[in-house]
Design an enzyme around this catalytic site. Sequence first.
Site, PDB file in Angstrom:
ATOM      1  N   LYS A   1       0.857  -1.192   0.000  1.00  0.00           N
ATOM      2  CA  LYS A   1       0.000   0.000   0.000  1.00  0.00           C
ATOM      3  C   LYS A   1       0.888   1.236   0.000  1.00  0.00           C
ATOM      4  O   LYS A   1       1.983   1.227   0.564  1.00  0.00           O
ATOM      5  CB  LYS A   1      -0.886   0.012   1.252  1.00  0.00           C
ATOM      6  CG  LYS A   1      -1.701   1.293   1.421  1.00  0.00           C
ATOM      7  CD  LYS A   1      -2.398   1.344   2.768  1.00  0.00           C
ATOM      8  CE  LYS A   1      -3.094   2.700   2.942  1.00  0.00           C
ATOM      9  NZ  LYS A   1      -3.782   2.811   4.232  1.00  0.00           N
TER      10      LYS A   1
ATOM     11  N   GLU B   1      -8.202  11.969  13.435  1.00  0.00           N
ATOM     12  CA  GLU B   1      -7.368  10.820  13.792  1.00  0.00           C
ATOM     13  C   GLU B   1      -6.362  11.127  14.887  1.00  0.00           C
ATOM     14  O   GLU B   1      -5.530  12.033  14.749  1.00  0.00           O
ATOM     15  CB  GLU B   1      -6.616  10.322  12.555  1.00  0.00           C
ATOM     16  CG  GLU B   1      -5.801   9.069  12.812  1.00  0.00           C
ATOM     17  CD  GLU B   1      -5.237   8.468  11.540  1.00  0.00           C
ATOM     18  OE1 GLU B   1      -4.509   7.482  11.627  1.00  0.00           O
ATOM     19  OE2 GLU B   1      -5.540   8.990  10.439  1.00  0.00           O
TER      20      GLU B   1
END
Length: 488
Positions: free
Chosen positions: A243, A292
């Site tokens: 990724k 986050e």
Amino acid sequence: MCGCIFKKAYGYTTGGGILMALQQITDIKHRLAETTKTVRQTKRAVLFSHVEAVPTMKPLQIYQSSGKSYKGERFYWENPEGNLTLCGMGVAAKLQPGADSVGRFSQVKDQWGALLSMASVNHCLGEMATGPILFGGFSFMEGETGPIGLWEDFGDYLFYLPRFLLTESANGTFLTSTKLITEDCDDCSIERFLEDREQLMSLSPAMVEEIPSFSHVEERDVEKWKEAIERSVEDIRTGLLDKVVLAREVSLHFEGKIPSGTILHNLTEQQPGSFIFGVESGESCFLGASPERLIKKEGKQIFSACLAGSIKRGDDARTDEQLGLELWNDEKNRSEHEFVVSMMRKAMEEQCIELDIPQEPILMKLANIQHLYTPVKGTSLPNSSILEFVELLHPTPALGGAPRKIAMEKISEYEQMERGFYSSPVGWMDMKGNGDFAVGIRSGLIKGGQASLFAGCGIVEGSVPESELTETKVKFKPMLNALGGLRI
């Protein structure tokens, strides 16, 4: 005269209130006198820090009101739980990269330790996020930010020890006043410090400034960015990496200077449940509304989060629920999320005695977007610092990729921009190694009349360029809305 000053400064109208205020100024003057005497006798500097309870003062209003006196030296922080808000004004000490080759996390730890080794603090209150604290952050990639360019005011890292810190918590409002006392400090400099404290206490709430008229937008080559996604997918298919996160930038231009206090005000109103943050440096201000948390440390307790995989919000409850289920069941997004969870577990095990990570994610629903979210809790090893966790976790696969080293190389090759503090750790830490760091996403850099906004997407094997482009447009929305509801 003193009685009038303290009525204005503290909002007290009773004799008892004025006496309390007089006692507080007497206490700080006494401690300053004793500290100055010690410094002159020992010829060793002392970091003087004084904490006191004060009547209710709203940190955001003080941030806005203090612009004339402390422009370029302010920060703001509001946690998503709504039980802690910080405003820092002025600089008692600034931590920035040195000339040696020691890693930046070690540099910050050593510089902070050196300051604290000479600290004199009244510990009678014991409130979280009071006393000497550092606020700031790191750049995404070490060595990326040069002496000129968009991020020239920030460098590889930037932390402030504020001269004045206003802390609003569930237990009340507190003011921390901090000054480095050296042999060179004369009586006049001490008196100015006390006068600045009084002036701060007497600030009136400022009107929210208007955002200047929008002029035009500059956008980096979108087709090249989409081509980078295609190349990344091919890298993944060949097994080079699992990724990679690719970000892009848009620059909005206005017909005048953009007031950071107004943007923070709008983010607070529009993005509940997010970290609202802003840190000024010179003519620049990095700010945003991040969903986050990277890491929070409170004693031995550790809190973090895995946030990866996203989809827009629906216009009505039924559509919103359907979109949430689509996200939760989507193979591409679940795979992307699992990369983050797996890395988090592996990293946290190095510094934790116990670790609690749920097997399945839940949905985090924010104003403009919903995410796959897995909360993380743990018990840290003895004597660990929050900086050790920041170094372990940054960058997570949610912001960088996996494997980390190769993903970072591909980001440098494909993005063709400086991330600076975007998608990096930003937050605060105290003298006990506690603190709270968010990831600097849903963010932008304000510089004069320009606002540079950033948004990124996690690229995995199933990624489609056009879908990823659409996702970035959703992620730009918090900052676009805060800048007046703009559309690009």
